[in-house]
Design a protein around this motif. Structure first.
Motif, PDB file in Angstrom:
ATOM      1  N   GLY A 505       7.382 -16.795  -4.066  1.00  0.00           N
ATOM      2  CA  GLY A 505       6.479 -17.080  -2.808  1.00  0.00           C
ATOM      3  C   GLY A 505       5.524 -18.228  -2.998  1.00  0.00           C
ATOM      4  N   SER A 506       4.908 -18.813  -2.012  1.00  0.00           N
ATOM      5  CA  SER A 506       4.148 -19.896  -2.337  1.00  0.00           C
ATOM      6  C   SER A 506       2.877 -19.779  -1.275  1.00  0.00           C
ATOM      7  CB  SER A 506       4.799 -21.242  -2.241  1.00  0.00           C
ATOM      8  OG  SER A 506       5.113 -21.424  -0.836  1.00  0.00           O
ATOM      9  N   GLY A 507       2.615 -18.704  -0.782  1.00  0.00           N
ATOM     10  CA  GLY A 507       1.368 -18.645  -0.124  1.00  0.00           C
ATOM     11  C   GLY A 507       1.514 -19.076   1.580  1.00  0.00           C
ATOM     12  N   GLY A 508       0.628 -19.741   2.005  1.00  0.00           N
ATOM     13  CA  GLY A 508       0.696 -20.230   3.289  1.00  0.00           C
ATOM     14  C   GLY A 508      -0.346 -21.142   3.926  1.00  0.00           C
ATOM     15  N   TYR A 509      -0.635 -20.899   5.146  1.00  0.00           N
ATOM     16  CA  TYR A 509      -1.822 -21.658   5.654  1.00  0.00           C
ATOM     17  C   TYR A 509      -2.879 -20.841   6.490  1.00  0.00           C
ATOM     18  CZ  TYR A 509       1.538 -25.662   4.795  1.00  0.00           C
ATOM     19  OH  TYR A 509       2.297 -26.650   4.303  1.00  0.00           O
ATOM     20  N   VAL A 510      -3.909 -21.200   6.745  1.00  0.00           N
ATOM     21  CA  VAL A 510      -4.926 -20.749   7.665  1.00  0.00           C
ATOM     22  C   VAL A 510      -5.345 -21.848   8.499  1.00  0.00           C
ATOM     23  CG1 VAL A 510      -7.272 -19.973   7.896  1.00  0.00           C
ATOM     24  CG2 VAL A 510      -5.834 -19.002   6.368  1.00  0.00           C
ATOM     25  N   ALA A 511      -5.274 -21.781   9.707  1.00  0.00           N
ATOM     26  CA  ALA A 511      -5.366 -22.763  10.609  1.00  0.00           C
ATOM     27  C   ALA A 511      -6.416 -22.397  11.855  1.00  0.00           C
ATOM     28  CB  ALA A 511      -4.157 -23.247  11.349  1.00  0.00           C
TER      29      ALA A 511
END
Length: 538
Positions: A505-511
């Motif tokens: 896995g590689s996390g993600g985003y906060v927007a």
């Protein structure tokens, strides 16, 4: 038009590894037909939102020093900064399969030594030059002449390029190999630059591509701003080009990025997906949104150097795998990701879910294996090098504690991610906590990266494993045949505990709450971000 003030932010470059740890490759252009899509005014989307066609999409990610593919050290650094302006020949989809982009079709010859590409028609570069077979040949020829560069290396298997017609080009290969598809989907050698700009001395700061945007300003390592193309028919992919401008800016730290998105200075930031606490109140109120990237092939774990005693004993390596409580580590420190036991991502051929039971957490079994190896009281395990990536230090401490519990005492040294690669190859350190992946979906390329490449196997590859990897890149293989061959190699590597994988896995985003398109994930391989489908709603 939304325009955040950039001059007063005092931003400096953040390490590229932060983005590589949490980014993705997003692109949804596979089957799009040639079309004009100016998005110059607000328009309703299929989901009921209204696009803010006058907005600037502000993204917090590391900016490259150069936008010339021939000057980029590796694919991720360039894609992060140049996706608005550059398209590629082939795209990689979320199912880890190749999809059309500027090339709509590709076919190997019966002997696998030539690859014929059919190109998308009606596409133009932003300087008005048509995209055609001559443009493809000009790019690939230029990349092959770029002496001692990453882009030249990625095309090492290409012997020549021949134009067959305006929309058809043929690549002659030095050997039959599927790795050429990886090169053509890469954000180095797959990128298409206007032939008029290829020899420009200003290309590093003035890219000219077929993408939906043109360059407005560029500060190497600091910021880059793009504005939407206005030429008739210039935007061939109707899913792209919705914001009027895209601004990508480097920040000094992850904390600075967190503050930027909470204050509205940035619309999108990368996120380790391990801790929502810094954003919890804003997430609860809807001011912010969090997106986890569940389809990434990125894998993290311990690389074990069998040339260093006592790690040359397979029982010691197997003991390490039994000693680590992967489930607890992931739940506590990487809750958005999935524990991984075999050194292989599940999206690629050869993955076997049954193999995930090879090393259950069992300290007693670990101690038994150590005793069989002649270390009933454990041993001094030396130093473990750890990539300087957000969250890795805490993981290293947890691994250190698990190993100490069975008698293996190790020291931890955190170091720059790029320096670590060199250090690991030449130093006697027996353990390394690092990414276990490559920016590709080619199974043969993964096998070479994990089990053969001297950067990661500095003492030399296991001869039996090298033999098992042979022929995996044969274009004539069916999917089932390739999966079977890969599976044998991965089984051998798992049984011999060449790695102690931890998670995939590689996390993600906060927007911010107005950002749309982050759930339209077209590709998540490689750990970098192409936000071509992302926009702001009114």
């Amino acid at each position: 038009m939304k325009r955040n003030s950039r001059s007063s932010r005092g931003r400096v470059v953040i390490a590229v590894c932060a983005a590589l740890a949490t980014g993705t490759l997003l692109a949804g252009c596979g089957g799009a037909s040639s079309s004009s899509s100016s998005s110059s005014s607000s328009a309703a989307t299929g989901g009921g939102d209204t696009v803010d066609g006058t907005a600037t999409l502000d993204i917090a990610m590391p900016v490259a020093q150069s936008l010339d593919p021939r000057q980029a050290p590796e694919p991720g650094q360039l894609l992060i900064s140049a996706w608005p302006v550059y398209d590629r020949l082939i795209q990689v989809g979320p199912d880890a399969r190749y999809q059309p982009m500027l090339a709509t079709k590709w076919e190997f010859s019966s002997d696998g030594t030539t690859l014929t590409l059919t190109l998308r028609q009606g596409v133009t570069f932003s300087d008005g030059t048509p995209f055609d077979a001559e443009a493809v040949k000009a790019n690939l020829d230029a990349y092959q002449k770029a002496d001692k560069t990453a882009v030249q290396a990625s095309l090492a298997d290409v012997a020549g390029v021949t134009v067959l017609s305006g929309d058809t080009v043929e690549l002659q290969l030095k050997k039959a190999s599927t790795t050429v598809l990886s090169a053509l989907s890469s954000t180095l050698s797959g990128i298409m630059v206007s032939p008029k700009a290829l020899n420009s001395p200003d290309l590093a700061g003035h890219p000219v591509g077929t993408g939906a945007y043109v360059i407005e300003s560029f500060k190497p390592g600091q910021s880059v701003v793009y504005k939407r193309r206005t030429d008739e028919g210039g935007i061939w992919d109707p899913k792209t080009g919705k914001p009027a401008e895209v601004a990508i800016t480097s920040y000094s730290s992850s904390e600075a990025m967190e503050n930027a998105v909470k204050s509205g200075q940035a619309d999108v930031i990368t996120w380790s997906a391990g801790d929502k606490k810094p954003f919890q109140s804003q997430l609860d109120s809807g001011q912010l949104q969090a997106h986890v990237l569940t389809q990434s092939t990125n894998t993290v774990g311990l690389n074990i150097k069998p040339s260093v005693k006592p790690y040359d004993d397979v029982k010691v390596r197997q003991a390490i795998n039994h000693a680590i409580n992967r489930q607890a580590i992931v739940e506590a420190l990487q809750p958005a990701n999935r524990p991984r036991v075999q050194p292989w991502p599940e999206q690629l051929p050869g993955f076997d879910s049954a193999r995930e039971g090879a090393y259950p957490y069992d300290p007693a079994k670990a101690k038994e294996l150590l005793a069989q190896a002649g270390h009933p009281d454990g041993f001094d395990g030396g130093e473990m090098l750890v990539a300087q990536v957000p969250g890795f230090s805490a993981v290293a401490e947890a691994v250190q504690a698990d190993l100490a519990a069975v008698g293996i005492k190790i020291q931890v040294r955190v170091m720059d991610i790029y320096s670590l690669v060199t250090e690991w190859a030449k130093a006697p350190n027996p353990l390394e906590l690092m990414y276990m992946n490559t920016s590709s979906i080619d199974a043969y390329s993964w096998l070479q990266r994990l089990f053969v490449n001297p950067l990661w196997r500095p003492a030399g590859a296991d001869p039996e494993l090298v033999k098992l990897t042979e022929g995996v890149d044969d274009p004539a293989l069916t999917d089932e045949q390739r999966a079977e061959k890969v599976g044998r190699a991965v089984a051998y590597a798992t049984d011999n505990a060449l790695y102690a994988p931890l998670w995939q896995g590689s996390g993600g985003y906060v927007a911010t709450g107005k950002v749309r398109g982050l759930d339209d994930v077209a590709s998540v391989h490689g750990g970098v971000a192409d936000l071509r489908n992302t926009y702001l709603a009114q």
